[in-house]
Write a protein that holds these residues in place. Structure first.
Motif, short mmCIF file in Angstrom:
data_model
loop_
_atom_site.label_atom_id
_atom_site.label_comp_id
_atom_site.label_asym_id
_atom_site.label_seq_id
_atom_site.Cartn_x
_atom_site.Cartn_y
_atom_site.Cartn_z
N GLN A 25 0.82 -1.21 0.00
CA GLN A 25 0.00 0.00 0.00
C GLN A 25 0.86 1.26 0.00
O GLN A 25 0.60 2.21 -0.74
N SER B 7 2.60 1.59 -3.45
CA SER B 7 1.69 2.07 -4.48
C SER B 7 1.41 3.56 -4.33
O SER B 7 1.35 4.31 -5.32
N THR C 224 -1.91 -6.68 -5.11
CA THR C 224 -1.81 -5.76 -6.25
C THR C 224 -2.88 -6.05 -7.30
O THR C 224 -3.41 -5.13 -7.93
N ASN D 191 -6.14 -4.75 -5.93
CA ASN D 191 -6.13 -3.29 -6.05
C ASN D 191 -6.45 -2.85 -7.48
O ASN D 191 -7.21 -1.91 -7.69
#
Length: 302
Positions: free
Chosen positions: A20, A23, A110, A113
């Motif tokens: 997190q 990113s 990922t 996400n």
């Protein structure tokens, strides 16, 4: 065991938190034809590969498996070669299972996400903007699709098409992430079931064996620490003339310049015979030289 489960859970939680942060602070899709795919796959695959290598490197079983395998003292007969190969394969599977926790968690998070996947494959979406801009060339279509991850670069007339494409890609990415999690969970469960079925020990006997191995390792580490300390203490005493930590030191030894030079510098592990090694320059000096030289008496008042 519980310790393994807790360790794997902590690794997964740390990986999720790191993903997190990674990113949020570093990921920014270039939104350019030919660069999106490389950029997105790099953010998907490279961290996972690094985490896999770190997982192998931090596992003591990896170094137990590879250290000293080229030693000429190790003799493997044909009778136990097959058994040793089976053991090596089993240990490798165990090491790989532990090492895959972090990279699989990274890939799953990922994909759920969706941002990396959207960036990587946006220009390859097999749609025609749902009726928008139908008369453009294939190269122009790819260029426009490549800008979809960056909403500020999309023309207003394509905003709706852009939203629909992003929803489609996010759906694909999240489905892939959940499928990956499902496959991993099922594989782990079946692996434990098969390992239990082929185990030669009963349930309670296996628990006893696990407890024994754990306690043996703890006691061995404690004995190793104490043994090596006592062994090193003899060599230090020979060089300086007293035992470290002693309260009633009567005299100390003054090493000569030649002796200081003998224990200084760099050295590899030195084999002295077929069964023994010198672990350091001080160790080598203590075994070869006599502790002659100058001694200085210590004033008791001091």
């Amino acid at each position: 065991g519980k310790e393994v489960v807790i360790a794997n859970a902590l690794i997964a939680i740390l990986t999720i938190g790191g993903q997190q942060l990674f990113s949020f602070f570093t990921f920014s899709c270039p939104c350019h034809v030919g660069q999106n795919l490389i950029y997105g796959l790099a953010f998907l695959g490279v961290p996972a590969l690094i985490l896999l290598i770190v997982g192998y490197a931090l596992n003591n079983q990896t170094w137990r498996l590879v250290t000293g395998k080229r030693s000429r003292f190790e003799k493997v007969t044909s009778s136990n070669r097959l058994l040793k190969c089976k053991l090596v394969c089993f240990v490798l599977c165990s090491i790989t299972g532990r090492a895959l926790v972090a990279p699989v968690t990274w890939l799953a998070v990922t994909l759920i996400n969706g941002s990396y996947y959207i960036c990587a494959v946006s220009e390859y979406v097999p749609v025609y903007y749902y009726g928008a801009a139908p008369n453009v060339t294939a190269s122009e279509r790819s260029r426009i699709l490549a800008t979809f991850p960056c909403s500020q670069l999309v023309p207003p007339e394509l905003a709706r098409a852009r939203d629909e494409v992003i929803l489609l890609l996010r759906y694909q990415s999240q489905v892939a992430g959940w499928l990956l999690i499902a496959v991993v969970v099922i594989t782990v469960f079946l692996s434990y079931c098969l390992a239990s079925c082929f185990s030669p020990l009963s349930f309670l006997h296996f628990r006893y064996w696990s407890s024994y191995v754990h306690n043996e390792q703890e006691l061995f580490d404690e004995a190793t620490e104490q043994h090596s300390r006592l062994y090193a203490m003899q060599h230090v005493k020979k060089f300086f003339g007293f035992v470290p930590g002693s309260e009633n030191v009567k005299e100390i030894r003054i090493p000569s310049l030649r002796e200081w030079q003998a224990i200084s510098g760099l050295a590899f592990l030195k084999q002295v015979d077929e069964e023994h090694y010198d672990y350091s320059l001080l160790h080598d000096w203590a075994l070869k030289e006599r502790a002659n030289g100058k001694y200085l008496r210590i004033d008791e008042d001091a």
